[in-house]
Design a protein around this motif. Structure first.
Motif, short mmCIF file in Angstrom:
data_model
loop_
_atom_site.label_atom_id
_atom_site.label_comp_id
_atom_site.label_asym_id
_atom_site.label_seq_id
_atom_site.Cartn_x
_atom_site.Cartn_y
_atom_site.Cartn_z
N UNK A 118 -1.64 6.28 1.78
CA UNK A 118 -0.12 6.77 1.62
C UNK A 118 -1.16 7.44 -0.04
N UNK A 119 -0.08 8.47 -0.33
CA UNK A 119 -1.18 9.32 -1.44
C UNK A 119 0.14 9.56 -2.56
N UNK A 120 0.05 9.54 -3.71
CA UNK A 120 1.17 9.53 -4.22
C UNK A 120 1.15 9.51 -5.69
N UNK A 121 2.37 9.33 -6.70
CA UNK A 121 1.93 9.39 -7.96
C UNK A 121 1.74 7.38 -8.32
N UNK A 122 0.39 7.20 -8.87
CA UNK A 122 0.21 6.20 -9.10
C UNK A 122 1.28 5.10 -9.37
N UNK A 123 2.00 5.20 -9.56
CA UNK A 123 2.99 3.85 -10.35
C UNK A 123 4.37 3.87 -9.12
N UNK A 124 4.10 5.01 -8.26
CA UNK A 124 5.06 4.86 -6.60
C UNK A 124 4.22 4.00 -6.10
N UNK A 125 2.35 4.41 -6.10
CA UNK A 125 1.89 3.27 -4.85
C UNK A 125 1.78 2.44 -4.93
N UNK A 126 1.79 1.74 -6.77
CA UNK A 126 1.61 0.61 -6.76
C UNK A 126 2.35 -0.37 -6.69
N UNK A 127 4.18 -0.12 -6.45
CA UNK A 127 4.86 -1.13 -6.43
C UNK A 127 5.34 -0.74 -3.94
N UNK A 128 4.83 0.03 -3.84
CA UNK A 128 4.74 -0.27 -2.23
C UNK A 128 3.48 -0.79 -1.67
N UNK A 129 2.48 -0.78 -2.40
CA UNK A 129 1.65 -1.85 -2.35
C UNK A 129 1.75 -3.77 -2.94
N UNK A 130 2.94 -3.80 -2.92
CA UNK A 130 3.36 -4.90 -4.54
C UNK A 130 2.75 -5.79 -2.87
N UNK A 131 2.31 -7.17 -3.72
CA UNK A 131 2.19 -7.93 -2.90
C UNK A 131 0.79 -7.93 -2.12
N UNK A 132 -0.03 -6.69 -2.08
CA UNK A 132 -2.34 -6.07 -1.30
C UNK A 132 -2.27 -6.53 -1.95
N UNK A 133 -4.09 -7.33 -1.61
CA UNK A 133 -4.97 -7.74 -2.90
C UNK A 133 -6.38 -6.45 -2.22
N UNK A 134 -6.82 -5.96 -2.93
CA UNK A 134 -7.96 -5.24 -2.83
C UNK A 134 -8.80 -5.79 -1.86
N UNK A 135 -8.77 -5.11 -1.03
CA UNK A 135 -10.11 -5.43 0.26
C UNK A 135 -11.41 -6.15 -0.24
N UNK A 136 -11.53 -6.91 0.50
CA UNK A 136 -12.56 -8.24 0.38
C UNK A 136 -14.54 -7.27 0.65
#
Length: 136
Positions: A118-136
């Motif tokens: 996904x690409x979009x406003x930082x805030x929206x993308x952060x909310x979409x990815x809730x619960x995900x973690x940076x890939x190791x």
């Protein structure tokens, strides 16, 4: 530099390394195709050898469970965000036409997602990815 937008890829955390790399490559190509303005100018080395342009901003790669992917997919759709998906059925396919057919054959609620971008406003993308973690 801090960008107003974010490019993010979310991969299922149980993929083999080759699968994750393959999915990430396919998904980022969709983001580039959807918004050519994200692409920079071509590169060149000191000898003048030309190289292809790339994204103007970083691509952040995240990992999460099947449930995290399903939730992120739902949140992106509710927000009206354009996104790219990759399903487990696509690993059995050998070409683009068969990939599209594999996705089309499955109702949205039954998609076995292994990745999304996904690409979009930082805030929206952060909310979409809730619960995900940076890939190791």
């Amino acid at each position: 530099m801090r960008f107003d937008t974010k490019i993010a890829v979310l991969l299922r955390d149980d993929l083999a390394r080759w699968q994750g790399l393959n999915v990430c490559a396919f998904l980022t190509s969709a983001i580039a195709a959807a918004d050519p303005g994200l692409i920079s100018e071509p590169y060149a080395d000191a000898d003048g050898t030309p190289y292809l342009p790339m994204f103007r901003q970083p691509v952040l790669v995240f990992a999460g469970s099947k449930e995290v992917l399903t939730s992120a997919h739902a949140r992106a759709l509710v927000r009206g965000m354009e996104l790219a998906i990759f399903t487990s059925d696509m690993f059995a396919s050998g070409d683009d036409r068969d990939n599209r057919a594999a996705v089309r054959a499955v109702p949205r609620a039954d998609l076995d997602l292994v990745g999304l971008a996904v690409h979009g406003p930082r805030n929206a993308v952060d909310k979409i990815l809730k619960g995900a973690r940076m890939h190791p």
